[in-house]
Write a protein that holds these residues in place. Structure first.
Motif, PDB file in Angstrom:
ATOM      1  N   UNK A   1      -4.399  27.263  34.413  1.00 24.43           N
ATOM      2  CA  UNK A   1      -3.609  28.373  34.612  1.00 24.43           C
ATOM      3  C   UNK A   1      -2.540  27.658  33.314  1.00 24.43           C
ATOM      4  N   UNK A   2      -2.300  26.306  33.452  1.00 23.40           N
ATOM      5  CA  UNK A   2      -2.121  25.250  33.029  1.00 23.40           C
ATOM      6  C   UNK A   2      -2.364  24.209  33.316  1.00 23.40           C
ATOM      7  N   UNK A   3      -2.152  23.509  32.361  1.00 29.69           N
ATOM      8  CA  UNK A   3      -2.351  21.802  32.533  1.00 29.69           C
ATOM      9  C   UNK A   3      -1.472  20.967  31.814  1.00 29.69           C
ATOM     10  N   UNK A   4      -1.583  19.605  31.764  1.00 36.20           N
ATOM     11  CA  UNK A   4      -0.524  18.653  31.175  1.00 36.20           C
ATOM     12  C   UNK A   4       0.876  18.319  31.891  1.00 36.20           C
ATOM     13  N   UNK A   5       1.042  18.768  32.699  1.00 34.24           N
ATOM     14  CA  UNK A   5       2.640  18.867  33.926  1.00 34.24           C
ATOM     15  C   UNK A   5       2.830  17.332  34.143  1.00 34.24           C
ATOM     16  N   UNK A   6       4.616  17.018  34.277  1.00 35.23           N
ATOM     17  CA  UNK A   6       4.321  16.292  35.012  1.00 35.23           C
ATOM     18  C   UNK A   6       4.793  16.323  36.324  1.00 35.23           C
ATOM     19  N   UNK A   7       4.617  15.335  37.549  1.00 33.84           N
ATOM     20  CA  UNK A   7       4.471  14.910  38.790  1.00 33.84           C
ATOM     21  C   UNK A   7       6.065  14.390  39.232  1.00 33.84           C
ATOM     22  N   UNK A   8       6.822  15.095  40.211  1.00 35.10           N
ATOM     23  CA  UNK A   8       8.072  14.493  40.773  1.00 35.10           C
ATOM     24  C   UNK A   8       7.838  13.998  42.036  1.00 35.10           C
ATOM     25  N   UNK A   9       6.580  15.065  42.944  1.00 38.27           N
ATOM     26  CA  UNK A   9       6.188  14.619  43.796  1.00 38.27           C
ATOM     27  C   UNK A   9       5.161  15.107  44.186  1.00 38.27           C
ATOM     28  N   UNK A  10       4.195  14.489  44.039  1.00 39.50           N
ATOM     29  CA  UNK A  10       2.366  14.100  44.440  1.00 39.50           C
ATOM     30  C   UNK A  10       1.970  14.987  45.460  1.00 39.50           C
ATOM     31  N   UNK A  11       1.295  16.250  45.738  1.00 41.63           N
ATOM     32  CA  UNK A  11       0.441  16.754  47.022  1.00 41.63           C
ATOM     33  C   UNK A  11      -0.373  17.898  45.725  1.00 41.63           C
ATOM     34  N   UNK A  12      -1.237  18.834  47.055  1.00 38.40           N
ATOM     35  CA  UNK A  12      -0.875  19.938  46.450  1.00 38.40           C
ATOM     36  C   UNK A  12      -0.611  21.105  46.999  1.00 38.40           C
ATOM     37  N   UNK A  13      -0.395  22.373  46.082  1.00 42.68           N
ATOM     38  CA  UNK A  13       0.531  23.368  47.138  1.00 42.68           C
ATOM     39  C   UNK A  13      -0.031  24.463  46.848  1.00 42.68           C
ATOM     40  N   UNK A  14      -0.241  25.787  48.307  1.00 46.95           N
ATOM     41  CA  UNK A  14      -1.258  27.088  47.529  1.00 46.95           C
ATOM     42  C   UNK A  14      -0.246  28.519  48.178  1.00 46.95           C
ATOM     43  N   UNK A  15      -0.256  29.402  47.297  1.00 54.79           N
ATOM     44  CA  UNK A  15       0.931  29.907  48.060  1.00 54.79           C
ATOM     45  C   UNK A  15       0.919  32.104  47.367  1.00 54.79           C
TER      46      UNK A  15
END
Length: 852
Positions: free
Chosen positions: A454-468
């Motif tokens: 859907x999109x890429x190139x975002x900045x990470x404030x807190x790393x990890x994986x989430x789905x929902x």
């Protein structure tokens, strides 16, 4: 003019001149306080991020590190409070008391844990584990932990405790002399650091190790090694804080080939490395004082290494890869660690059985060895130069050890090893890996093949994986029915989203700052969070299931099975040690943020219960106080000049030096401005095409919104209307520009010069006369424009903040020119914000050069 009047005017001028100079000096002092406030605000945000990282419990750290973080946190908070009171005339006198209350609670927590009162100068390695990190230092604690709790083969040896270090420093007045010398070290003067270091080395070299300490060291040596007279050992530094979050990698000494009769000099040499120039500089820049330092040591038998090297339990560049990376060289591992020669390299894929996916055997012409004659380089025999240093079974054995250590420490490990002459592998050191981290702009890896990106190139404030399921939120009302396990998708980062962080699987916003309040809260709640995800609100369908990859900064449609292996538990894993429990208690006095809404009746000084609360309150109020300062200075016309230009604002300039030329009187004109940032800003503000010619088209609904909002406001709210005077505090390269029109204000703070690292622009816009919806639309439009211009932006309610930093003079001036145009165009823009569509339309028009 009569003679008497002429003489009176001369007397008045002479009298006014020193008064003006005194007022200008006072004003400059107050502005220094204001800059201190902003600097400490930024530093405090960095410290909170450090605490968040430590709370993950993946790395060893000591009480001294917690004390250092707490001390720095209180210092910068009190510096902010002191600065605010200095520029406000002590308007917030209760704030220092609130900080002292918080500090006393922190002190109580820290003092409730007794400081290590170890009298023993040595421990057998059988008695050492990670719980003794405050006593023997990080490196030695890790060696004991591996040996005794993870059953990893390590060389025999013993630990030298910080009590031996303390006893040495307390002899012959050594500690006081070192403290005296360290006061002369200035981080901005490297020569002074070198001079201080050399003086400390000479001082240490002239002091004998106390008899009782040497007796304990020699007794430990004799009882540990089978052949005390013939044994050669390595004496390795193990300082407090070493191999923790601050690695101190390469800062301290390891002495190889130590014998019983050279143990005393080796002890002094390792201890003295605590005061090497690079170690002193490193500590200064990380805020670690000498008082918070102590040196333990590990004395281990030398391994006559046939080969040595490093094994990484994860790929050091691509953490998405589960492959291990193994490097090896002939002889001692220093040539691999320091990159002296190209090592042999293997990549091993875990499995049952594991497999070697890459094997690269290098030409290794030389090796480093340590024998009876000392440490030296020698040529590698021709038949070994291009031969692998390890047999396949050694490769798999090291892979197994690496996997066991990662599982034991719950974090990828960087492991030093050696292969002895009998073919046995021994582990010399293990510490947390510094991975190529998503917080630094994402990884150079391809998107998951076959997954719908859907999109890429975002900045990470807190790393990890989430789905929902995606839940789109424009404001607080959209959070009322936020589902458990939903993913929050929003235009901007707001601290109010803390309301659903305990329910959210992840957060995605189109704008925001990784040092902002929401980002800090996201790290506290350990919610995978992406910021500056361009177009997220329009690209992500409400209710659709998505996967947020806050490791590489991407969002995918649906659930991506390949990423589920990296999805960790939401609960913060805190290691089962007393030091982590203390950190958690201290962090509770620093990090939580309760003052979320400036309009709330509880948004006041005596409601501050944490340092983050104080930080937020001070930052919110500092701009209001800045207006008051400038009003006082510009009221005294003798230290200010009024700018005569075709602008819709009454702008008064206060020159701190080099910002104006040929000033003679109360007025100045644009051609007299020599301040780089102000000249650039005015070049945009004075463009003819940004000014409206004739009546400005005003939406009737918007106009009525402004009028009705004004009439319905109680007198106390109407009193918040700002005065009409605007001002600029300038020098040749500096600008602080504050514009006030009616109910809104904007502040530009900028430095624009030849030194790229110093250049920055910060911008804040707040308020308006329309209803809350239109005001919020205006600031979102402003943020969208600035975002497209390369600024990092954050929106809170009807306020937007933006930052652009570390670009060239030309690029910085270009952004100031655009900002000048925006300041003119946004006047009364809130009346035109009749729909959500207007936000994007006006932003598109501005970027196309269509200003009206």
């Amino acid at each position: 003019m009569g003679l008497r009047n002429f003489l009176d005017s001369l007397i008045r001028r002479k009298k006014e001149q020193p008064e003006s100079e005194a007022l200008l000096r006072s004003f400059r002092l107050q502005y220094m306080h204001f800059k201190d406030l902003l600097l400490s605000n930024a530093e405090l945000g960095t410290i909170m991020a450090e605490i968040d990282e430590k709370l993950r419990g993946s790395n060893l750290f000591s009480m001294s590190e917690i004390r250092a973080l707490a001390t720095r946190s209180v210092f910068h908070t009190m510096r902010m409070v002191t600065a605010l009171n200095a520029i406000s005339g002590n308007r917030y006198a209760v704030l220092p008391e609130m900080v002292e209350h918080i500090n006393s609670r922190i002190t109580g927590i820290l003092d409730s844990k007794p400081q290590p009162a170890i009298r023993d100068y040595t421990f057998t390695m059988d008695a050492v584990d990670k719980d003794l990190v405050d006593v023997v230092g990080g490196k030695c604690a890790n060696l004991g932990e591996m040996r005794n709790r993870a059953s990893i083969p390590t060389p025999p040896g013993f630990a030298i405790t910080t009590a031996a270090y303390e006893a040495f420093l307390n002899s012959k007045g050594l500690r006081d002399e070192i403290l005296k010398l360290l006061r002369e070290a200035r981080p901005d003067a490297p020569a002074s650091v070198v001079s201080v270091s050399e003086a400390i080395y000479r001082t240490i070299d002239g002091v004998a190790v106390p008899d009782d300490v040497m007796q304990a060291l020699l007794q430990a040596w004799d009882s540990t090694f089978d052949d005390p007279a013939g044994t050669r050992a390595a004496l390795r530094s193990s300082a407090i804080s070493e191999d923790g979050i601050l690695s101190f990698s390469g800062q301290y000494r390891t002495i190889l080939g130590v014998r019983r009769d050279s143990l005393e000099s080796a002890f002094r040499e390792v201890l003295a490395s605590l005061f090497s120039p690079r170690a002193i500089t490193y500590r200064i820049h990380h805020g670690v004082s000498f008082e918070q330092c102590a040196m333990g040591m590990a004395c281990i038998r030398m391994v006559d290494a046939a080969a040595s090297g490093i094994v990484f339990s994860r790929h050091p560049v691509n953490p998405l890869s589960d492959e291990m990376v193994l490097n090896a060289v002939w002889g001692l591992g220093a040539y691999a660690v320091d990159g002296i020669i190209e090592p042999d390299t293997w990549q091993i894929k875990p499995g049952d059985p594991p497999s070697i996916t890459l094997r690269n055997i290098a030409d290794k012409p030389v090796r480093l060895v340590s024998d009876a004659s000392g440490k030296h380089e020698e040529s590698v025999p021709d038949h070994l130069r291009r031969a692998p240093c390890l047999e396949p079974h050694h490769v798999f054995e090291l892979a197994d050890i690496a996997a066991r250590l990662e599982a034991h420490y719950h974090h990828p490990q960087d492991i030093e090893w050696a292969l002895d002459a009998d073919g046995r592998i021994l582990i010399l050191q293990s510490r947390p890996m510094r991975l190529a981290h998503a917080h630094h702009g994402g990884l150079a890896t391809q998107a998951i093949e076959g997954a719908q990106l859907i999109l890429e190139g975002a900045e990470i404030a807190c790393s990890g994986i989430g789905t929902g399921p995606a839940v789109l939120a424009e404001g607080l009302t959209d959070l009322a029915d936020f589902p458990e396990g939903g993913i929050l998708v929003a235009p901007h980062s707001l601290p109010n989203y803390v309301l659903v962080m305990n329910r959210a699987q992840a957060i995605v916003t189109e704008a925001g700052s990784i040092t902002g309040h929401m980002a800090s809260l996201a790290r506290e709640f350990n919610v995978p969070t992406l910021l500056n995800a361009k177009g997220a609100v329009s690209l992500i369908a409400a209710g659709g299931r998505i996967t947020v990859d806050a490791i590489t900064g991407r969002v995918y449609a649906g659930e991506v099975p390949e990423l589920m292996a990296f999805k960790s538990s939401r609960s913060v894993r805190v290691a089962d040690t007393p030091v982590h429990a203390v950190l958690r208690q201290v962090a509770d006095q620093i990090i939580p943020l309760h003052l979320l809404d400036p309009k709330s009746p509880v948004f006041k000084p005596d409601s501050c219960t944490t340092l983050h609360d104080v930080m937020r309150f001070v930052h919110e109020l500092c701009y209001t106080e800045m207006f008051r300062i400038s009003d006082r200075a510009s009221d005294a016309g003798s230290v200010s000049c009024q700018l005569k230009a075709k602008l819709p604002i009454d702008l008064h300039l206060i020159d701190l030096g080099g910002g104006l030329k040929d000033v003679d009187g109360p007025y100045v004109y644009p051609d007299q401005i020599t301040s780089e940032p102000l000249a650039a800003l005015l070049s945009g503000m004075l463009r003819p095409d940004v000014h409206v010619r004739g009546p400005r088209p005003v939406d009737v609904g918007g106009f009525l919104s402004v009028m009705s909002q004004h009439m319905l406001e109680p007198p106390t709210v109407q009193a918040q209307r700002f005065g009409e005077r605007s001002y600029g505090i300038i020098s040749d390269k500096y600008l602080n520009f504050s514009s006030r029109v009616g109910y809104h204000y904007s502040v530009v703070d900028a430095y624009c010069g030849e030194t790229v690292s110093k250049n920055y622009i910060t911008f804040q816009f707040k308020g308006g006369a329309a209803d809350e919806i239109r005001r919020e639309r205006r600031v979102r439009c402003i943020a969208l424009i600035l975002d497209r211009l390369g600024f990092a932006t954050e929106v809170r309610g009807d306020m937007t903040q933006a930052k652009f930093q570390k670009y060239s003079l030309t690029e910085t001036a270009e952004r100031l020119d655009q900002l000048g145009r925006l300041l003119i165009v946004t006047r009364q823009m809130d009346m035109l914000m009749t729909s959500e569509n207007a936000v994007k339309v006006m932003a598109d028009n501005f970027m196309s050069g269509v200003y009206h």
